[in-house]
Design an enzyme around this catalytic site. Structure first.
Site, PDB file in Angstrom:
ATOM      1  N   CYS A 100      37.566  70.464  70.003  1.00 24.26           N
ATOM      2  CA  CYS A 100      36.797  69.918  69.211  1.00 24.26           C
ATOM      3  C   CYS A 100      35.433  70.500  69.000  1.00 24.26           C
ATOM      4  CB  CYS A 100      36.471  68.275  69.502  1.00 24.26           C
ATOM      5  SG  CYS A 100      35.806  67.286  68.248  1.00 24.26           S
ATOM      6  N   GLY A 125      42.089  72.523  76.040  1.00 26.12           N
ATOM      7  CA  GLY A 125      41.580  71.206  76.090  1.00 26.12           C
ATOM      8  C   GLY A 125      41.085  70.428  75.169  1.00 26.12           C
ATOM      9  N   CYS A 126      41.009  69.122  74.813  1.00 25.29           N
ATOM     10  CA  CYS A 126      40.915  68.286  73.816  1.00 25.29           C
ATOM     11  C   CYS A 126      39.468  68.486  73.449  1.00 25.29           C
ATOM     12  CB  CYS A 126      41.386  66.965  74.041  1.00 25.29           C
ATOM     13  SG  CYS A 126      40.843  66.188  75.626  1.00 25.29           S
ATOM     14  N   PHE A 127      38.522  68.002  74.586  1.00 25.64           N
ATOM     15  CA  PHE A 127      36.882  68.335  74.322  1.00 25.64           C
ATOM     16  C   PHE A 127      36.749  69.699  73.832  1.00 25.64           C
ATOM     17  CE2 PHE A 127      35.392  64.503  76.914  1.00 25.64           C
ATOM     18  CZ  PHE A 127      35.038  63.853  75.817  1.00 25.64           C
ATOM     19  N   ALA A 128      37.544  70.603  74.535  1.00 30.04           N
ATOM     20  CA  ALA A 128      37.095  71.980  73.964  1.00 30.04           C
ATOM     21  C   ALA A 128      37.512  72.492  72.904  1.00 30.04           C
ATOM     22  CB  ALA A 128      37.801  73.014  75.283  1.00 30.04           C
TER      23      ALA A 128
END
Length: 331
Positions: free
Chosen positions: A145, A140-143
């Site tokens: 980062c 995932g994108c948040f994950a």
């Protein structure tokens, strides 16, 4: 592995959305890839450039409602829950590698389907396993980062006490389908918090931390925000630490020294440095007993389609950077 004279034949399912569009923008210029088909039930028969209008002149591809087994890799750019449904409903030949951009196979309990084992596709954590895999669960994108801010500490068993994270994402993080919180008139000149302490990416973050530091059991306090911009994620992370500032910077520089897309900056960083690239930038500071880490990525590239291509390169024995030497906007 592919020979220098061969090209990887790629198929894309869900090519009309944000991640599918970003994937197309990369692959139409990738020197080692031929796109065999772009699948979209809602746009079948229409030119790809009718949906992704910036690709006019770059490709003559037409959306298809048919699948083909004459490919080497299949990208699933579909909604969460839809990748598993797709694989349940369609037979994909064993010889075809799969890179899934949904969340369906990211967690260990969900990482296998009908004999296919999915490896969690964060190269800075699992590069060797990715290179030896057949199927990838793109993070995932948040994950992505947030994990990049934590991996060097977890690798040395240095995560102590609770973790505190505030991260802000652009509107493309919500997907292409319109909702009340992605509409321009609501999002513009606005800022909001959502899924405080309960975002779905916390589970994959927790698994990656425990992969490196099995004994970590403290709370990960994550406050996600919707930002008034189109793309990018900035995560601000802080925790208790006995490291000095120089020790922490040296730790991060050493951990990421062999990773071509993740860089440690000794100066403060901002989103424009990474938007439209596959880069991640990190900045580390010490404030009293707290270690403060800033992590930034483009949510659609390093947080999604760029990382998917990075994983494809690893799967097929290519240079990790192939087709991903992308340029930041700057201004």
């Amino acid at each position: 592995m592919v020979n220098n004279s061969e090209k990887i034949r790629a198929g894309i399912v869900g090519g009309a959305g944000y991640t599918g569009g970003e994937l197309l923008r990369i692959l139409v210029h990738h020197p080692k890839v031929d796109i065999t088909f772009v699948h979209s039930n809602s746009n079948a028969g229409n030119p790809v450039s009718d949906v992704h209008t910036d690709l006019l002149g770059d490709t003559d591809l037409v959306f298809s409602d048919h699948l083909s087994d004459d490919i080497d890799v299949l990208f699933l750019c579909v909604g969460h829950g839809d990748a598993k449904k797709f694989l349940d409903a369609n037979t994909v030949a064993d010889k075809i590698k799969i890179i899934d951009l949904s969340q369906d196979f990211r967690l260990q309990k969900n990482a296998e389907l009908a004999g296919r084992k999915f490896v969690y596709g964060l190269p800075e954590l699992n590069r060797q396993s990715i290179a030896e895999a057949d199927n990838i669960a793109n993070p995932g994108c948040f994950a992505t980062c947030i994990q990049l801010a934590l991996l060097p500490l977890a690798a040395k068993g240095l995560l102590k006490g609770e973790l505190h994270i505030n991260a802000t994402t652009g509107s493309t993080g919500a997907g292409q389908s319109l909702s009340a919180t992605s509409h321009f008139s609501w999002r513009n000149n606005n800022l909001s918090i959502y899924k405080a302490f309960g975002h779905q990416h916390l589970n994959e973050i927790g698994e990656s931390i425990k992969q490196l530091q099995p004994g970590f059991t403290e709370a990960v306090n994550f406050i996600p925000q919707r930002g008034d911009f189109t793309r990018g994620i900035l995560a601000a992370v802080y925790l208790d630490s006995d490291l000095t500032g120089e020790e922490a910077i040296a730790l991060y520089e050493k951990y990421y020294a062999g990773h071509p897309f993740t860089h440690v900056s000794r100066k403060n960083i901002d989103l424009k440095q990474v938007v439209n690239t596959n880069k991640a930038l990190l900045h580390v500071e010490k404030h009293g007993g707290k270690l403060f880490i800033i992590s930034i990525i483009d949510n659609l590239l390093k947080g999604a389609s760029g990382q998917a291509v990075q994983n494809m390169n690893l799967l097929f024995g290519l240079d990790e950077r192939e087709g991903l030497k992308l340029k930041a906007g700057g201004f």
